[in-house]
Design a protein around this motif. Sequence first.
Motif, PDB file in Angstrom:
ATOM      1  N   THR A 186       0.859  -1.261  -0.019  1.00 40.14           N
ATOM      2  CA  THR A 186      -0.140  -0.208   0.071  1.00 40.14           C
ATOM      3  C   THR A 186       1.257   1.204   0.099  1.00 40.14           C
ATOM      4  O   THR A 186       1.853   1.504   0.563  1.00 40.14           O
ATOM      5  N   SER A 187       0.464   1.794  -0.419  1.00 39.28           N
ATOM      6  CA  SER A 187       0.984   3.203  -0.524  1.00 39.28           C
ATOM      7  C   SER A 187       0.042   4.399   0.000  1.00 39.28           C
ATOM      8  O   SER A 187      -0.810   4.906   0.125  1.00 39.28           O
ATOM      9  N   ILE A 188       0.877   5.584   0.568  1.00 42.22           N
ATOM     10  CA  ILE A 188       0.342   6.877   1.734  1.00 42.22           C
ATOM     11  C   ILE A 188       1.426   7.563   1.814  1.00 42.22           C
ATOM     12  O   ILE A 188       2.082   7.564   1.615  1.00 42.22           O
ATOM     13  N   GLN A 189       0.320   8.316   1.275  1.00 48.47           N
ATOM     14  CA  GLN A 189       1.780  10.235   0.699  1.00 48.47           C
ATOM     15  C   GLN A 189       1.330  10.887   2.275  1.00 48.47           C
ATOM     16  O   GLN A 189      -0.269  11.904   2.628  1.00 48.47           O
ATOM     17  N   LEU A 190       1.861  10.784   3.321  1.00 48.75           N
ATOM     18  CA  LEU A 190       2.403  11.723   4.118  1.00 48.75           C
ATOM     19  C   LEU A 190       1.341  10.318   5.149  1.00 48.75           C
ATOM     20  O   LEU A 190       0.120  10.391   5.390  1.00 48.75           O
ATOM     21  N   LEU A 191       1.998   9.955   6.179  1.00 46.66           N
ATOM     22  CA  LEU A 191       1.523   9.000   7.158  1.00 46.66           C
ATOM     23  C   LEU A 191       1.688  10.146   8.418  1.00 46.66           C
ATOM     24  O   LEU A 191       2.816   9.860   9.009  1.00 46.66           O
ATOM     25  N   LEU A 192       0.826  10.130   9.203  1.00 45.32           N
ATOM     26  CA  LEU A 192       1.299  10.071  11.042  1.00 45.32           C
ATOM     27  C   LEU A 192       0.813   9.837  11.803  1.00 45.32           C
ATOM     28  O   LEU A 192      -0.885   9.429  12.086  1.00 45.32           O
ATOM     29  N   GLN A 193       1.392   9.559  12.482  1.00 48.06           N
ATOM     30  CA  GLN A 193       0.818   8.798  13.759  1.00 48.06           C
ATOM     31  C   GLN A 193       0.790   9.453  15.327  1.00 48.06           C
ATOM     32  O   GLN A 193       1.716   9.867  15.561  1.00 48.06           O
ATOM     33  N   LYS A 194      -0.531   9.537  16.090  1.00 48.81           N
ATOM     34  CA  LYS A 194      -0.170  10.000  17.631  1.00 48.81           C
ATOM     35  C   LYS A 194      -0.598   8.756  18.556  1.00 48.81           C
ATOM     36  O   LYS A 194      -1.778   8.522  18.103  1.00 48.81           O
ATOM     37  N   HIS A 195       0.212   8.290  19.640  1.00 49.74           N
ATOM     38  CA  HIS A 195      -0.166   7.385  20.255  1.00 49.74           C
ATOM     39  C   HIS A 195      -1.023   6.451  19.493  1.00 49.74           C
ATOM     40  O   HIS A 195      -1.590   5.606  19.675  1.00 49.74           O
ATOM     41  N   SER A 196       0.052   5.717  17.938  1.00 48.17           N
ATOM     42  CA  SER A 196      -1.349   4.381  17.446  1.00 48.17           C
ATOM     43  C   SER A 196       0.247   4.191  16.993  1.00 48.17           C
ATOM     44  O   SER A 196       1.260   3.628  17.173  1.00 48.17           O
ATOM     45  N   ARG A 197       0.086   2.382  16.667  1.00 50.96           N
ATOM     46  CA  ARG A 197       1.136   1.773  16.509  1.00 50.96           C
ATOM     47  C   ARG A 197       0.041   0.956  15.169  1.00 50.96           C
ATOM     48  O   ARG A 197      -0.931   0.817  14.160  1.00 50.96           O
ATOM     49  N   ALA A 198       1.356   0.778  14.264  1.00 55.74           N
ATOM     50  CA  ALA A 198       1.409   0.305  13.008  1.00 55.74           C
ATOM     51  C   ALA A 198       2.080  -0.635  12.274  1.00 55.74           C
ATOM     52  O   ALA A 198       3.485  -0.524  13.111  1.00 55.74           O
TER      53      ALA A 198
END
Length: 273
Positions: free
Chosen positions: A156-168
Motif C-alpha cells: 500500500t502507498s500512503i501520501q504522508l503518514l502521521l501517527q499519534k499514540h498509534s501502532r502500525a
Amino acid sequence: MKYLVGDQDNNDNQLTQAIINAKDGDIIELLPGVYFSSTNPFICNIARNITLVGKTTNKNDVRLYCSFTVGNQNIVIFKNMAITYTANEDNTLSAYDGARIYGDNISINRQTSDDWDTIYGKDAYFSFKNSQILTGKKVKAIGLSMEDSQLFADNTSIQLLLQKHSRAYLKDSIIYHKLELRLTSKLNFRNLTVDATESPTKNDLAVKGYSDMNGQDLIFVKENPAIRIVKSKFNVNNFQPMSNEIHFKFDDVSKIEADGKVPFNEGPSDSKK
C-alpha cells in the motif's frame, strides 16, 4: 443480503438507498461507473457493518465521489473502487470509537483546496491491502492521520503518514512526502520505502515523543535523506542508501541502532523540525 447498484439510470439514488436500507452483514455490489460527481459529492455516515465492493478487478472502473464517516464499533469493508472527495472541510474517510475499516484494491483521494486529512482515525483500526491513499496534488496535506489507532498495510502507498499514540505494521509499502511518529507511537515494518522527493520538509522521517520504530529493509528515494529522532527508540537493519550515507540527528535520550550500531550523529535533534 446483497444489493446490486449501477444497473439502472439513477446510480446515485440506488447507492444512497442501498446504504440507508442495508443491515449488518449486507453486501453492496457496484457495477463499473461513476457515482455522484465532483461538483456534488455524497456525504454519508455508515452506521452498519457492511461491505461495498466493485464488480471489477480495476479499482478505477468504480469511482465514488463521497465522504464516509464510520463510528460506534462498526465494521466497513471497501473493495475494488476509487473514492474521492472534492469539497472542503470533510475527510474522505473518518473512523471513530472503535470502528474498523478494511480496504482491498482501493484508492482513497482528496482533491480540495484545503489541507484536511484524506483519512482521519481516532480510536479506530485500519487494514489496507493493494491500495493507495492520496492527497491530490498537495504535498503538505496528510494522507492518513491516526490518534489512538492501529494500522496494518500490505503493498500500500500512503501520501504522508502521521501517527499519534498509534501502532502500525507496514509490509512492502511506500510512504510519500513524509513519515512521522509522535506521542508514544510504534511502527514495525518489513520492506518500507520513503519517497520525499517532492516534499519541502527537511526530514524524510521523524520519530518523536517516546515513540518506537523497528524493522528491516528501509529504502529512501530522495538524495541525502534525513532522519530526526527525539526522545525515542529506533532500531532498523538494512538501509538503502547505506546507513552511513543517511543524515541522522538525535538527542542523548534516544536509543538508536542502524545496522546494529549507533550511527554518526550530525547534531542534537530539533524537535520543531
